[in-house]
Design a protein around this motif. Sequence first.
Motif, PDB file in Angstrom:
ATOM      1  N   ALA A 126     -11.136 -20.525  77.917  1.00  0.00           N
ATOM      2  CA  ALA A 126      -9.818 -21.112  77.686  1.00  0.00           C
ATOM      3  C   ALA A 126      -8.942 -20.101  76.949  1.00  0.00           C
ATOM      4  CB  ALA A 126      -9.926 -22.408  76.891  1.00  0.00           C
ATOM      5  N   ALA A 127      -7.691 -19.933  77.459  1.00  0.00           N
ATOM      6  CA  ALA A 127      -6.696 -19.075  76.818  1.00  0.00           C
ATOM      7  C   ALA A 127      -5.607 -19.948  76.238  1.00  0.00           C
ATOM      8  CB  ALA A 127      -6.113 -18.089  77.825  1.00  0.00           C
ATOM      9  N   ILE A 128      -5.015 -19.521  75.111  1.00  0.00           N
ATOM     10  CA  ILE A 128      -3.973 -20.313  74.462  1.00  0.00           C
ATOM     11  C   ILE A 128      -2.714 -19.477  74.315  1.00  0.00           C
ATOM     12  CG2 ILE A 128      -5.639 -21.771  73.233  1.00  0.00           C
ATOM     13  CD1 ILE A 128      -5.088 -20.116  70.728  1.00  0.00           C
ATOM     14  N   SER A 129      -1.571 -20.181  74.264  1.00  0.00           N
ATOM     15  CA  SER A 129      -0.280 -19.521  74.092  1.00  0.00           C
ATOM     16  C   SER A 129       0.029 -19.362  72.619  1.00  0.00           C
ATOM     17  CB  SER A 129       0.815 -20.345  74.780  1.00  0.00           C
ATOM     18  OG  SER A 129       1.047 -21.534  74.053  1.00  0.00           O
ATOM     19  N   ASN A 130       1.164 -18.696  72.318  1.00  0.00           N
ATOM     20  CA  ASN A 130       1.672 -18.664  70.952  1.00  0.00           C
ATOM     21  C   ASN A 130       2.098 -20.067  70.537  1.00  0.00           C
ATOM     22  OD1 ASN A 130       1.461 -15.838  70.610  1.00  0.00           O
ATOM     23  ND2 ASN A 130       3.376 -15.542  71.762  1.00  0.00           N
ATOM     24  N   ASN A 131       2.284 -20.264  69.250  1.00  0.00           N
ATOM     25  CA  ASN A 131       2.935 -21.474  68.771  1.00  0.00           C
ATOM     26  C   ASN A 131       4.422 -21.357  69.078  1.00  0.00           C
ATOM     27  OD1 ASN A 131       0.652 -22.784  67.731  1.00  0.00           O
ATOM     28  ND2 ASN A 131       0.782 -21.644  65.803  1.00  0.00           N
ATOM     29  N   ILE A 132       4.910 -22.282  69.905  1.00  0.00           N
ATOM     30  CA  ILE A 132       6.302 -22.239  70.360  1.00  0.00           C
ATOM     31  C   ILE A 132       7.077 -23.288  69.584  1.00  0.00           C
ATOM     32  CG2 ILE A 132       7.845 -22.457  72.343  1.00  0.00           C
ATOM     33  CD1 ILE A 132       5.394 -21.742  74.116  1.00  0.00           C
ATOM     34  N   VAL A 133       7.996 -22.834  68.710  1.00  0.00           N
ATOM     35  CA  VAL A 133       8.793 -23.735  67.882  1.00  0.00           C
ATOM     36  C   VAL A 133      10.055 -24.098  68.656  1.00  0.00           C
ATOM     37  CG1 VAL A 133       9.969 -24.054  65.692  1.00  0.00           C
ATOM     38  CG2 VAL A 133       7.873 -22.684  65.802  1.00  0.00           C
ATOM     39  N   ILE A 134      10.191 -25.404  68.982  1.00  0.00           N
ATOM     40  CA  ILE A 134      11.342 -25.896  69.738  1.00  0.00           C
ATOM     41  C   ILE A 134      12.352 -26.449  68.742  1.00  0.00           C
ATOM     42  CG2 ILE A 134      12.155 -27.523  71.480  1.00  0.00           C
ATOM     43  CD1 ILE A 134      10.405 -25.335  72.608  1.00  0.00           C
ATOM     44  N   ARG A 135      13.620 -25.903  68.784  1.00  0.00           N
ATOM     45  CA  ARG A 135      14.697 -26.400  67.954  1.00  0.00           C
ATOM     46  C   ARG A 135      15.977 -26.458  68.793  1.00  0.00           C
ATOM     47  NH1 ARG A 135      15.250 -22.756  62.773  1.00  0.00           N
ATOM     48  NH2 ARG A 135      15.058 -21.095  64.345  1.00  0.00           N
ATOM     49  N   PRO A 136      16.654 -27.606  68.806  1.00  0.00           N
ATOM     50  CA  PRO A 136      17.926 -27.669  69.543  1.00  0.00           C
ATOM     51  C   PRO A 136      19.026 -26.954  68.759  1.00  0.00           C
ATOM     52  CG  PRO A 136      17.452 -29.791  68.538  1.00  0.00           C
ATOM     53  CD  PRO A 136      16.253 -28.928  68.277  1.00  0.00           C
ATOM     54  N   SER A 137      19.914 -26.286  69.475  1.00  0.00           N
ATOM     55  CA  SER A 137      21.023 -25.588  68.828  1.00  0.00           C
ATOM     56  C   SER A 137      22.007 -26.593  68.273  1.00  0.00           C
ATOM     57  CB  SER A 137      21.714 -24.651  69.827  1.00  0.00           C
ATOM     58  OG  SER A 137      22.304 -25.404  70.865  1.00  0.00           O
ATOM     59  N   ARG A 138      22.744 -26.148  67.215  1.00  0.00           N
ATOM     60  CA  ARG A 138      23.716 -27.024  66.570  1.00  0.00           C
ATOM     61  C   ARG A 138      25.014 -26.244  66.348  1.00  0.00           C
ATOM     62  NH1 ARG A 138      18.928 -28.435  63.971  1.00  0.00           N
ATOM     63  NH2 ARG A 138      19.279 -26.871  62.329  1.00  0.00           N
ATOM     64  N   SER A 139      26.127 -26.907  66.602  1.00  0.00           N
ATOM     65  CA  SER A 139      27.452 -26.309  66.365  1.00  0.00           C
ATOM     66  C   SER A 139      28.312 -27.340  65.667  1.00  0.00           C
ATOM     67  CB  SER A 139      28.089 -25.860  67.674  1.00  0.00           C
ATOM     68  OG  SER A 139      28.110 -26.927  68.604  1.00  0.00           O
ATOM     69  N   PRO A 140      28.070 -27.575  64.365  1.00  0.00           N
ATOM     70  CA  PRO A 140      28.788 -28.639  63.648  1.00  0.00           C
ATOM     71  C   PRO A 140      30.255 -28.272  63.447  1.00  0.00           C
ATOM     72  CG  PRO A 140      27.451 -27.375  62.138  1.00  0.00           C
ATOM     73  CD  PRO A 140      27.109 -26.880  63.514  1.00  0.00           C
ATOM     74  N   LEU A 141      31.066 -29.319  63.187  1.00  0.00           N
ATOM     75  CA  LEU A 141      32.492 -29.121  62.942  1.00  0.00           C
ATOM     76  C   LEU A 141      32.715 -28.664  61.503  1.00  0.00           C
ATOM     77  CD1 LEU A 141      33.956 -32.299  64.684  1.00  0.00           C
ATOM     78  CD2 LEU A 141      33.859 -29.963  65.589  1.00  0.00           C
ATOM     79  N   TRP A 142      33.881 -28.037  61.295  1.00  0.00           N
ATOM     80  CA  TRP A 142      34.269 -27.633  59.945  1.00  0.00           C
ATOM     81  C   TRP A 142      34.553 -28.884  59.103  1.00  0.00           C
ATOM     82  CZ3 TRP A 142      35.446 -22.524  61.808  1.00  0.00           C
ATOM     83  CH2 TRP A 142      35.233 -21.501  60.849  1.00  0.00           C
ATOM     84  N   THR A 143      34.088 -28.892  57.879  1.00  0.00           N
ATOM     85  CA  THR A 143      34.446 -29.989  56.983  1.00  0.00           C
ATOM     86  C   THR A 143      35.924 -29.882  56.638  1.00  0.00           C
ATOM     87  OG1 THR A 143      33.796 -28.679  55.070  1.00  0.00           O
ATOM     88  CG2 THR A 143      32.126 -30.130  56.004  1.00  0.00           C
ATOM     89  N   LYS A 144      36.585 -31.031  56.608  1.00  0.00           N
ATOM     90  CA  LYS A 144      38.016 -31.023  56.315  1.00  0.00           C
ATOM     91  C   LYS A 144      38.240 -30.689  54.843  1.00  0.00           C
ATOM     92  CE  LYS A 144      39.661 -34.043  59.966  1.00  0.00           C
ATOM     93  NZ  LYS A 144      40.515 -35.220  60.289  1.00  0.00           N
ATOM     94  N   GLU A 145      39.182 -29.812  54.609  1.00  0.00           N
ATOM     95  CA  GLU A 145      39.510 -29.413  53.246  1.00  0.00           C
ATOM     96  C   GLU A 145      40.998 -29.125  53.151  1.00  0.00           C
ATOM     97  OE1 GLU A 145      37.767 -25.633  52.208  1.00  0.00           O
ATOM     98  OE2 GLU A 145      37.614 -25.059  54.313  1.00  0.00           O
ATOM     99  N   LYS A 146      41.493 -29.301  51.941  1.00  0.00           N
ATOM    100  CA  LYS A 146      42.906 -29.026  51.701  1.00  0.00           C
ATOM    101  C   LYS A 146      43.039 -27.604  51.188  1.00  0.00           C
ATOM    102  CE  LYS A 146      47.010 -30.722  49.311  1.00  0.00           C
ATOM    103  NZ  LYS A 146      47.551 -31.724  48.352  1.00  0.00           N
ATOM    104  N   LEU A 147      43.713 -26.774  51.949  1.00  0.00           N
ATOM    105  CA  LEU A 147      43.844 -25.355  51.617  1.00  0.00           C
ATOM    106  C   LEU A 147      45.188 -25.122  50.944  1.00  0.00           C
ATOM    107  CD1 LEU A 147      42.420 -23.808  54.899  1.00  0.00           C
ATOM    108  CD2 LEU A 147      41.225 -24.200  52.741  1.00  0.00           C
ATOM    109  N   GLU A 148      45.152 -24.605  49.724  1.00  0.00           N
ATOM    110  CA  GLU A 148      46.367 -24.277  49.005  1.00  0.00           C
ATOM    111  C   GLU A 148      46.898 -22.917  49.458  1.00  0.00           C
ATOM    112  OE1 GLU A 148      47.962 -26.203  47.004  1.00  0.00           O
ATOM    113  OE2 GLU A 148      46.455 -27.826  47.019  1.00  0.00           O
ATOM    114  N   PRO A 149      48.217 -22.781  49.516  1.00  0.00           N
ATOM    115  CA  PRO A 149      48.768 -21.444  49.872  1.00  0.00           C
ATOM    116  C   PRO A 149      48.367 -20.404  48.827  1.00  0.00           C
ATOM    117  CG  PRO A 149      50.443 -23.147  50.035  1.00  0.00           C
ATOM    118  CD  PRO A 149      49.276 -23.792  49.367  1.00  0.00           C
ATOM    119  N   ASN A 150      48.173 -19.186  49.290  1.00  0.00           N
ATOM    120  CA  ASN A 150      47.806 -18.079  48.416  1.00  0.00           C
ATOM    121  C   ASN A 150      49.066 -17.300  48.059  1.00  0.00           C
ATOM    122  OD1 ASN A 150      44.594 -17.764  48.417  1.00  0.00           O
ATOM    123  ND2 ASN A 150      45.252 -18.429  50.466  1.00  0.00           N
TER     124      ASN A 150
END
Length: 1184
Positions: A126-150
């Motif tokens: 019997a031959a075995i593979s590597n440990n394959i870590v499955i993770r779904p990609s994530r692209s979260p939105l920016w948290t809303k913030e109040k930006l003061e003028p510089n």
Amino acid sequence: MMKKMSISTSKTSLVLFLCQIISALDVPLDSKLLEELSQPPTITQQSPKDYIVDPRENIVIQCEAKGKPPPSFSWTRNGTHFDIDKDAQVTMKPNSGTLVINIMNGGKAEAYEGVYQCTARNERGAAISNNIVIRPSRSPLWTKEKLEPNHVREGDSLVLHCRPPVGLPPPIIFWMDNAFQRLPQSERVSQGLNGDLYFSNVQPEDTREDYICYARFNHTQTIQQKQPISVKVFSMDSLNDTIAANLSDTDIYGAKPVTERQPVLLTPTGSTSTKVELRGNVLLLECIAAGLPTPVIRWIKEGGELPANRTFFENFKKTLKIIDVSEADSGNYKCIARNALGSVHHVISVTVKAAPYWITAPRNLVLSPGEDGTLICRANGNPKPSISWLANGVPIAIAPEDPSRKVDGDTIIFSHVQERSSAVYQCNASNEYGYLLANAFVNVLAEPPRILTPANKLYQVIADSPALLDCAYFGSPKPEIEWFKGVKGSILRGNEYVFHDNGTLEIPVAQKNNAGTYTCVARNELGKIQNEVQLEIKDPTMIIKQPEYKVIQRYGQVSFECIIKHDSTLLPTVTWLKDNDELPDDERFLVGKDNLTIMNVTDKDDGTYTCIVNTTLDSVSASAVLTVVARPNPPFDLELTGQLERSIDLSWIPGDENNSPITSFVIEFEDALHEPGVWRYQTEVPGSQTTAQLKLSPYVNYSFRVIAVNRIGRSQPSEPSEQYLTKSASPDENPANVQGIGSEPDNLVITWEPLKGFQSNGPGLQYKVSWRQKDVDDEWTSVIVANVSKYIVSGTPTFVPYEVKVQALNDLGYAPEPSEVIGHSGEDLPMVAPGNVQVHVINSTLAKVHWDPVPLKSVRGHLQGYKIYYWKVQSLSRRSRRHIEKKILTFRGNKTFGMLPGLEPYSSYKLNVRVVNGKGEGPASPDKVFKTPEGVPSSPSFLKITNPTLDSLTLEWGSPTHPNGVLTSYTLKFQPINNTHELGPLVEIRIPANESSLILKNLNYSTRYKFYFNAQTSVGSGSQITEEAVTIMDEAMASRQVDIATQGWFIGLMCAVALLILILLIVCFIRRNKGGKYPVKEKEDAHADPEIQPMKEDDGTFGEYSDAEDHKPLKKGSRTPSDRTVKKEDSDDSLVDYGEGVNGQFNEDGSFIGQYSGKKEKEPAEGNESSEAPSPVNAMNSFV
């Protein structure tokens, strides 16, 4: 002591054991063999260890394996068995271990996060593979913030933070404006590795309200946008006004003017930091500094050098990038930020760690029953990895016992294996930064020998090169290999051959006698097999004419030859390279069969050209260098030093010599004061010299330029030097080319070549002109003039000598005393004609004229020569008057005689002689009359033959256009011509000069005659005119001829005659080829017109007339026109033209060979002339 010896002995035994088992069987990569042999599973394809998937698409986890019998597959998830049948969203591909998780039909990717491992199993392991870590990609939105003028003061630093949401994988950051245009970056403004936007110092132009940070998530192909950031930069003036209006006087200290500041690091902070990077990765170090002016970043490695070829600087040198780092790259890296006010530095301590990497990965092992072997698993890393073994996917400590197996750290030792010892072993090397997993099987086989090399395989090698004959084999136990040559040859042994472990037979230096059939025999205890291969030895490919070194001028044409010799059974291909690369894709490069031609050569064509000849067995090459030469580039950096009144030093730097050494430099000067824009030659120096001392003239505004010269030509001029103005002085020289020549009989015109502007030596240039009559005791008369180059002296005697001189002067004085020249006052027309003119007629076209010279005093000028005017008064043979055309002959110098050529015979002429000087011609001498004697006439103007009958022809003719005397008679000669172009006896008739026609009677019927006709004077015969004509044929005779032609006896006779002619022709050609001589010339002389030879006058000098070709028969197609008129120019014909395109050939008696009537029978009869169809009677007459 005994204990130490025991340990040493144990180590020695292990080394010997390893050396014995190192020769385990290798299974050749032969697909057919692999299909037949039992083999444990081998993983061939699997997903990456860290597998990030798109949550919107199906998840595919790959696991492919091979083995015999085909393996079955199973999976674990997070360390426990993953029952695929219980999850409707999960399927396994047929004949594969690849999983497909259906996300697109309701499944959620987050539910399948975890660690997966595949097992492929058959009866052998019997031959075995590597440990394959499955993770779904994530692209979260920016948290809303109040930006003061510089609000930033001009010159201060600023950091705009991006702080993108944490995604998987991390996003790519970039800054843009509302128009989706990337914000410009520079040494002053740049983006850091963390995505923030750094300003080393802000400027008023940085004011804007749309600084927007974008995060691009490549895995999900989405872009997230941060809220726009506003930046307002206050200039110092506006800031002071604002502060003054809102703050007290004590608070206005912040409104100081913009001041420069020394650098301060914005990132990283502090003076030191640390960085850990893994071996093989890319090391990125960053330093961004604030300051005014903008600091410049420099990087060094303390105690060492930055690695060459792996170091790169990015982001305006703010980022140091080292690729493929190793442990040797560990150390302290210092970034230094510097501007005009100071510097700041930061030290980053870099430590390179290493995930495990292979030193020796375990390899598959194929053994025979009873054999020994080893599996070795060696890895390295930082920290050093630990090694663990598994058997068929189970830790070896709890795996079933195998008495043939012994684990010794990173090595498994097998001894006396049996078929049940077959298994798949896994080696795991791991440390805190990762792991390596490798499968290696042990396959115990018992197989008879097999030869994998195809039967009767043909090997072709080049003579004197190695020959390698394959005998790829397999068997278990490992077979023994033997080689034989020929069908019944003995076993091959000796130094002549090399026997390789893989069964290959090597003949190190193959010769022609090594060609033939070779037999390979493989045997072990389970059987024996043999195979035959064929060896052919070919001649080597050679370049017998190699390309040669070439030097070519720019825009020329060059050709390289590459002539080859090769084995006739091999097909060569010739390839040309330039500088070891393909030829440029340029139509100027023309590749021929055995040459390369380059048209319109340019500098880019300079280089090494290689001709490569390839066959299927060998390759040869030859190279040659092409040097492209051209005119040199212009010199530059001209410099003037050592300025003196009459000299200066000029130096320059030579331009590129363009592969042709510079031989000299030409120095030119411009006088901006007197001749702006005009460049004149100054001097020339050798090509090895880059300085020159130049002589100068006073009162000249000099600038210089230099031109380089090589074998090809002159360069463009250099840029001009600076200007240098010399002081004024009196002139150094006087005008050149002084002359005194009168334009009228009573004047003397004195001319000179004025001095150039630079020769004047100062302002106020004038000329003192002086003259006096030569050989007369007179004083000099002088006048001073300016801005002219001539002076006219009036009232002089006619043509007397004068002494003349011209002296230059300016505001500072006179030039040296000038030299004197002799001139003459003006000329007048000669007063006296030549006397005692005598004419001696040499022949009918040439006369000699004598005269006495004119006294020089009466010439009244420079004697240029004498002119003879002569003209024809009338022809003595014709009393008609015509327009008088005078001709002139000029005789240069003081001549007293001249020849008059081209006179017309038998004519009356007049002439006179005049003397000529520079003013013109003098009076003419009295006309002298002379006559030319008779000459031979021209040919008659025409000859017509009319009224042909059975036995007569009528001839009509016109008198010669130029009788050249009194005609005494005409001569007619004629002779018959038979159908083979043989000429008959010549008949001559003398005809009185007053006759213009003649009827010839008693001629043969149906016979062609050639006529020769010319006129005579008392001097001799003129050129002749020729013509041909035919008497008509009797109709009764023609009918009888046709009847005879139908008789069989006559047809047989004609065939016999034709055969006899053919035999005679063959004998003739044989004798000619052997150098035999034939009396052709005698035969021609016998039939030729005796008048054909050129006739000369008695004195043998002039009046020659001849027509050496008029005795030849007329050309084909040049028959007599309907009016039977033949012009002289139409009578030039050749016997060759009767030969139907064959060069003239003659029989042994000199007669012409040719079928005279061959073409004629195709032409229509003209007038009463017979078409002369070939008849038997005429054919017989031709040979009588």
